[in-house]
Design a protein around this motif. Sequence first.
Motif, PDB file in Angstrom:
ATOM      1  N   PHE A 454       0.845  -1.143  -0.108  1.00 53.28           N
ATOM      2  CA  PHE A 454      -0.088   0.062   0.052  1.00 53.28           C
ATOM      3  C   PHE A 454       0.943   1.167   0.042  1.00 53.28           C
ATOM      4  CE2 PHE A 454      -3.494  -2.800   1.658  1.00 53.28           C
ATOM      5  CZ  PHE A 454      -4.352  -2.383   0.486  1.00 53.28           C
ATOM      6  N   SER A 455       2.028   1.167   0.649  1.00 54.80           N
ATOM      7  CA  SER A 455       3.083   2.437   0.452  1.00 54.80           C
ATOM      8  C   SER A 455       3.413   2.333  -0.887  1.00 54.80           C
ATOM      9  CB  SER A 455       4.159   2.047   1.316  1.00 54.80           C
ATOM     10  OG  SER A 455       3.723   1.963   2.732  1.00 54.80           O
ATOM     11  N   TYR A 456       3.557   1.597  -1.579  1.00 58.00           N
ATOM     12  CA  TYR A 456       4.007   1.495  -3.147  1.00 58.00           C
ATOM     13  C   TYR A 456       2.781   1.989  -4.146  1.00 58.00           C
ATOM     14  CZ  TYR A 456       5.106  -0.201  -7.715  1.00 58.00           C
ATOM     15  OH  TYR A 456       5.174  -0.415  -9.100  1.00 58.00           O
ATOM     16  N   LYS A 457       1.723   1.631  -3.445  1.00 59.69           N
ATOM     17  CA  LYS A 457       0.502   2.024  -4.195  1.00 59.69           C
ATOM     18  C   LYS A 457       0.331   3.442  -3.966  1.00 59.69           C
ATOM     19  CE  LYS A 457      -4.356   1.148  -4.587  1.00 59.69           C
ATOM     20  NZ  LYS A 457      -5.748   0.286  -4.268  1.00 59.69           N
ATOM     21  N   ALA A 458       0.597   4.163  -2.859  1.00 63.62           N
ATOM     22  CA  ALA A 458       0.508   5.475  -2.585  1.00 63.62           C
ATOM     23  C   ALA A 458       1.426   6.413  -3.344  1.00 63.62           C
ATOM     24  CB  ALA A 458       0.655   5.962  -1.005  1.00 63.62           C
ATOM     25  N   THR A 459       2.659   5.814  -3.565  1.00 62.28           N
ATOM     26  CA  THR A 459       3.706   6.749  -4.195  1.00 62.28           C
ATOM     27  C   THR A 459       4.181   6.301  -5.660  1.00 62.28           C
ATOM     28  OG1 THR A 459       5.519   5.032  -3.112  1.00 62.28           O
ATOM     29  CG2 THR A 459       4.725   6.923  -1.916  1.00 62.28           C
ATOM     30  N   MET A 460       3.493   5.390  -6.160  1.00 61.72           N
ATOM     31  CA  MET A 460       3.643   4.794  -7.628  1.00 61.72           C
ATOM     32  C   MET A 460       3.187   5.963  -8.495  1.00 61.72           C
ATOM     33  SD  MET A 460       1.937   1.631  -9.501  1.00 61.72           S
ATOM     34  CE  MET A 460       1.765   1.592 -11.322  1.00 61.72           C
ATOM     35  N   ASP A 461       4.022   6.238  -9.331  1.00 59.80           N
ATOM     36  CA  ASP A 461       3.735   7.133 -10.665  1.00 59.80           C
ATOM     37  C   ASP A 461       2.766   6.378 -11.693  1.00 59.80           C
ATOM     38  OD1 ASP A 461       3.481   9.114 -12.415  1.00 59.80           O
ATOM     39  OD2 ASP A 461       5.715   8.653 -13.146  1.00 59.80           O
ATOM     40  N   MET A 462       1.444   6.826 -11.575  1.00 59.85           N
ATOM     41  CA  MET A 462       0.590   6.254 -12.369  1.00 59.85           C
ATOM     42  C   MET A 462       0.357   6.923 -13.754  1.00 59.85           C
ATOM     43  SD  MET A 462      -2.547   5.705  -9.604  1.00 59.85           S
ATOM     44  CE  MET A 462      -3.535   4.644 -10.478  1.00 59.85           C
ATOM     45  N   GLY A 463       1.217   7.789 -14.034  1.00 56.38           N
ATOM     46  CA  GLY A 463       1.412   8.127 -15.241  1.00 56.38           C
ATOM     47  C   GLY A 463       0.715   9.421 -15.649  1.00 56.38           C
ATOM     48  N   PHE A 464      -0.058   9.942 -14.453  1.00 48.72           N
ATOM     49  CA  PHE A 464      -0.762  11.273 -14.597  1.00 48.72           C
ATOM     50  C   PHE A 464      -0.704  11.974 -13.449  1.00 48.72           C
ATOM     51  CE2 PHE A 464      -3.744   8.119 -13.047  1.00 48.72           C
ATOM     52  CZ  PHE A 464      -4.212   8.726 -11.970  1.00 48.72           C
ATOM     53  N   TYR A 465      -0.897  13.424 -13.526  1.00 49.09           N
ATOM     54  CA  TYR A 465      -0.632  14.425 -12.380  1.00 49.09           C
ATOM     55  C   TYR A 465      -1.932  14.483 -11.394  1.00 49.09           C
ATOM     56  CZ  TYR A 465       0.887  18.558 -10.116  1.00 49.09           C
ATOM     57  OH  TYR A 465       1.582  19.478  -9.016  1.00 49.09           O
ATOM     58  N   ARG A 466      -1.778  14.231 -10.270  1.00 52.67           N
ATOM     59  CA  ARG A 466      -2.820  14.227  -9.427  1.00 52.67           C
ATOM     60  C   ARG A 466      -2.654  15.273  -8.238  1.00 52.67           C
ATOM     61  NH1 ARG A 466      -2.021   8.140  -7.102  1.00 52.67           N
ATOM     62  NH2 ARG A 466       0.228   8.127  -6.163  1.00 52.67           N
ATOM     63  N   LYS A 467      -1.504  16.054  -7.950  1.00 50.96           N
ATOM     64  CA  LYS A 467      -1.380  17.052  -7.157  1.00 50.96           C
ATOM     65  C   LYS A 467      -2.258  18.344  -7.182  1.00 50.96           C
ATOM     66  CE  LYS A 467       1.996  18.801  -3.838  1.00 50.96           C
ATOM     67  NZ  LYS A 467       3.664  18.837  -3.418  1.00 50.96           N
ATOM     68  N   ASP A 468      -2.792  18.941  -6.254  1.00 50.38           N
ATOM     69  CA  ASP A 468      -3.357  20.313  -6.274  1.00 50.38           C
ATOM     70  C   ASP A 468      -4.414  20.185  -7.358  1.00 50.38           C
ATOM     71  OD1 ASP A 468      -1.793  21.354  -4.393  1.00 50.38           O
ATOM     72  OD2 ASP A 468      -0.075  21.574  -5.793  1.00 50.38           O
ATOM     73  N   ILE A 469      -5.221  19.152  -7.592  1.00 54.78           N
ATOM     74  CA  ILE A 469      -6.098  19.026  -8.658  1.00 54.78           C
ATOM     75  C   ILE A 469      -7.619  19.101  -7.779  1.00 54.78           C
ATOM     76  CG2 ILE A 469      -7.195  17.959 -10.515  1.00 54.78           C
ATOM     77  CD1 ILE A 469      -4.669  18.864 -11.261  1.00 54.78           C
ATOM     78  N   LEU A 470      -8.522  19.992  -8.074  1.00 58.73           N
ATOM     79  CA  LEU A 470      -9.538  20.211  -7.320  1.00 58.73           C
ATOM     80  C   LEU A 470     -10.758  19.608  -8.032  1.00 58.73           C
ATOM     81  CD1 LEU A 470     -11.001  21.064  -4.702  1.00 58.73           C
ATOM     82  CD2 LEU A 470     -11.456  23.048  -5.486  1.00 58.73           C
ATOM     83  N   ASN A 471     -11.443  18.643  -7.687  1.00 61.51           N
ATOM     84  CA  ASN A 471     -12.689  18.089  -8.489  1.00 61.51           C
ATOM     85  C   ASN A 471     -13.917  18.613  -7.998  1.00 61.51           C
ATOM     86  OD1 ASN A 471     -11.010  16.316  -9.745  1.00 61.51           O
ATOM     87  ND2 ASN A 471     -11.385  14.478  -8.573  1.00 61.51           N
ATOM     88  N   VAL A 472     -14.683  19.385  -8.825  1.00 64.34           N
ATOM     89  CA  VAL A 472     -15.663  20.130  -8.542  1.00 64.34           C
ATOM     90  C   VAL A 472     -17.032  19.534  -9.451  1.00 64.34           C
ATOM     91  CG1 VAL A 472     -17.002  22.255  -8.147  1.00 64.34           C
ATOM     92  CG2 VAL A 472     -14.672  22.031  -7.916  1.00 64.34           C
ATOM     93  N   PRO A 473     -18.052  19.309  -8.755  1.00 60.44           N
ATOM     94  CA  PRO A 473     -19.267  18.643  -9.448  1.00 60.44           C
ATOM     95  C   PRO A 473     -20.027  19.835 -10.632  1.00 60.44           C
ATOM     96  CG  PRO A 473     -20.023  19.003  -7.317  1.00 60.44           C
ATOM     97  CD  PRO A 473     -18.545  19.015  -7.211  1.00 60.44           C
ATOM     98  N   LEU A 474     -20.256  19.223 -11.620  1.00 57.02           N
ATOM     99  CA  LEU A 474     -21.023  20.300 -12.651  1.00 57.02           C
ATOM    100  C   LEU A 474     -22.188  20.285 -12.165  1.00 57.02           C
ATOM    101  CD1 LEU A 474     -19.434  19.304 -16.188  1.00 57.02           C
ATOM    102  CD2 LEU A 474     -19.376  21.213 -15.130  1.00 57.02           C
ATOM    103  N   ALA A 475     -22.871  19.245 -11.784  1.00 59.81           N
ATOM    104  CA  ALA A 475     -24.578  19.163 -11.684  1.00 59.81           C
ATOM    105  C   ALA A 475     -25.007  19.394 -12.841  1.00 59.81           C
ATOM    106  CB  ALA A 475     -24.841  20.170 -10.427  1.00 59.81           C
ATOM    107  N   ASP A 476     -26.241  20.130 -12.860  1.00 60.82           N
ATOM    108  CA  ASP A 476     -26.639  20.294 -14.211  1.00 60.82           C
ATOM    109  C   ASP A 476     -26.169  21.996 -15.050  1.00 60.82           C
ATOM    110  OD1 ASP A 476     -27.483  22.320 -12.376  1.00 60.82           O
ATOM    111  OD2 ASP A 476     -29.709  22.050 -12.722  1.00 60.82           O
ATOM    112  N   VAL A 477     -25.238  22.376 -14.703  1.00 62.44           N
ATOM    113  CA  VAL A 477     -24.358  23.504 -15.237  1.00 62.44           C
ATOM    114  C   VAL A 477     -23.772  23.275 -16.606  1.00 62.44           C
ATOM    115  CG1 VAL A 477     -23.312  25.659 -14.894  1.00 62.44           C
ATOM    116  CG2 VAL A 477     -24.769  24.833 -13.299  1.00 62.44           C
ATOM    117  N   ASP A 478     -23.835  23.770 -17.804  1.00 66.67           N
ATOM    118  CA  ASP A 478     -23.103  23.664 -18.861  1.00 66.67           C
ATOM    119  C   ASP A 478     -21.529  23.689 -18.454  1.00 66.67           C
ATOM    120  OD1 ASP A 478     -22.894  23.407 -21.929  1.00 66.67           O
ATOM    121  OD2 ASP A 478     -21.684  25.121 -21.386  1.00 66.67           O
TER     122      ASP A 478
END
Length: 795
Positions: A454-478
């Motif tokens: 699980f430590s390896y899983k936490a630090t493994m480079d999955m091939g994409f950037y994930r730091k400082d990315i905020l996910n916000v729902p769109l709901a019904d807005v364009d």
Amino acid sequence: MFKRYIIITLRNLKKQRLFTFINIAGLAVSMAVCLIVLISTRTNLSYDNFHPDISRIWRVTTRVVTPDGRKFHMASTPLPMAEALKNNYTGIEQTVPIYNALFGEGQTDQKKLDIRGAFTSPAFFSVFGFKLAAGNPATALSAPNSIVLSAETAQRFFGTADPIGKVIRFDKLGSYIVSGVLQPAPSLSHIDFDAFGSLSSVPGLEQSKALEGRTQNWDIIQGSYTYVKMRPGEGRSVLDAAIADIGHRYDDMPRKGQGSLFFEPQALSKITPSRGLYDDFGAGPPWTKMLAEVGVALGLLICACFNYTNLSIVRSLQRAKEVGVRKVNGAHRWQIFIQFIVESVFMCLLSLILAVFLLLVMQSTHFDALPVPDVNLLDWRLLLWFLALSIVTGAVAGIIPAWALSAFQPAKVLKNLVDIKLFGGLGLRKSLIVVQFTLSIAAMLFLVTVYRQFSYKATMDMGFYRKDILNVPLADVDFQRMKERMEQLKGVGMVTASSGTLGMPRHCRFFELRTNESKDKIQFGYYAADADFIKVMRLKLVAGTTFPAAASRDREQYLIVNERALQVMGIKSSADAIGKTLWMNDSTAMNIIGVVQDFNYQPMEVNIGPMALRFRPAEFNQLQMAMVAGDKEQEIAGVKSVWQELHPGETFSAEWMDEQLASRNGQEVISMLGFLVFISTLISALGLLGIVAYTSFTRRKEISIRKVLGATAPGLLLLLSKNYVRLIIIAGCIALPIGYLGSMFFLQIFAYRVSIGILPMLGGFLALALLALITIFSQTWRAVGINPADNLRND
């Protein structure tokens, strides 16, 4: 007589305080774990026990073998299966299709809530026995665009108001009139949706392209499920024949090199706990998880029982005189046997009281390492189960000491019977020590592997950037409107829209494509994404471009695929793939405009397969914003302000991508497993402490004589400890292969995994061996340090 047994028991427990403390403490902690598992198992086995005629209800499942030999057992079947079985086979009384496509944001004039629902037929109520608190079960799901809500969903939408006749609107699936409200089920069911829509709504939705065509499509298996109720007297053989007959439509698949497919029935009573079928929607836990919980609990309880057995045997010299005197006074063996069983059961009852107290404390403090189910622990029915477990544990723990001690003969009462010989001369006491530490060491080695993975899983480079990315729902807005507003905020860099988070389970969706050269379809995983997705996720574009700004929202034209897809399609280079046409069906063609370097778009448990990015704005459900490093709370506050302007009256929610992915890094598993290993080790160490302390006490005169004759302290320390050290080494030799095999099986879950590594495993063994040595030497050193005059002055 029983009263006398209790009095003798209390007197012995008070006299042997160390023995009492070690056993009650070990049993209480291990029983606390067992009680948690008992509650969980009781819940897990309560699924689907209220359905009427359950022995006549089956679910049809699908066995698939891919062209490359991979095997899948799927809970789903083609959607037309239910109607075909009902109309063509007389042994079948009724069928119920469940099509889990009724999901999305449902809204009324006052509220918007996410709904996880399914389409089904009116027979749903008569077959499964679900009752309606409001509405007519015979007609509730007859008319198109009617919907039945669960009691909880109805309360969330309408509160105490009558929901019948009210309208719930979906952005893509239209409007539905509430025709019924389900009563809460008497117990748990694996069929657990927020709402059920009428299956007669589906043809219209397919005609309007809101849903893909499935009602007559036998080629799509995922997402639809078939339940069958057989006529009285008709068994599985009739159903086997029916589904085998339907399965003949797939007989030509092997000849075409498309693998194979056949159907198989599964009894309703066997669905939960889950057998780990693919594409299953059941809410119940898998068998493997439940059996693992039971195994861990029994292991801890066995360790605690071994402590009692072991310590009772080493106390046999002292109890031998008691047994001899009682037998001389006319006591029968069975009476003495019962006396020792009563002592053991009584000690377990004391441990049970302490265990329940510990659970109440953990429940009130929300102890994370060992979460206690949110149930009333003082419920009398549950307490009866606890009491039964306690009595059985006491009888099992006490039966060997009771049998051994009750067998003492008065004429041989002074004979040293500390060690009862077993297995060709191997001491029972030594065997128990070896078993206890074998379990503890094997668990420690397994924990080391789990932690490393699980430590390896936490630090493994999955091939994409994930730091400082905020996910916000769109709901019904364009998405474009909201994206432009968010890009104006200070602290917000680039923004992209997507259908899910890379690397999260079930966020990846699947579809099938074929090339011009072949009619064989290839399954692709996909994410819907806009033109900025590659830049925000920092994917490496090895050929081509991203989606053009002028890409159509309504007609899909372009694909961006990964390198693995090229290998499967037989395309030699990335450049050769650009412009190549892939067909989703006979009328929908898409061109490859870009190729990205392979990355782990699914969790690391899964190998990288063919994958595509698709420009499908209808499937966008979130914005992913690359935030400039700074004050996260302030950044979220700015995003929240804009979001609430676009979604007045709705509740804002956002999640950091790295935290979302970190939630799957097994910290809860590591904490719980670590806590259980700690308990197991503590119990074993306590037992070893008591045994070494007692045997050192029984050899005090021998030690004193040896010191008088010139023996040195190191020599005596080695003399007293070597047998126990040898036992720990034997336990380690047994535990190492067990821990290795357990670790190997665990790592098979992951496509990307660490090596087991002998050094980390030896480190775990040495840590426990050091603890055992400290326990042994702490007691033997005390025995060696006593003045011989204190032990020999009366001899």
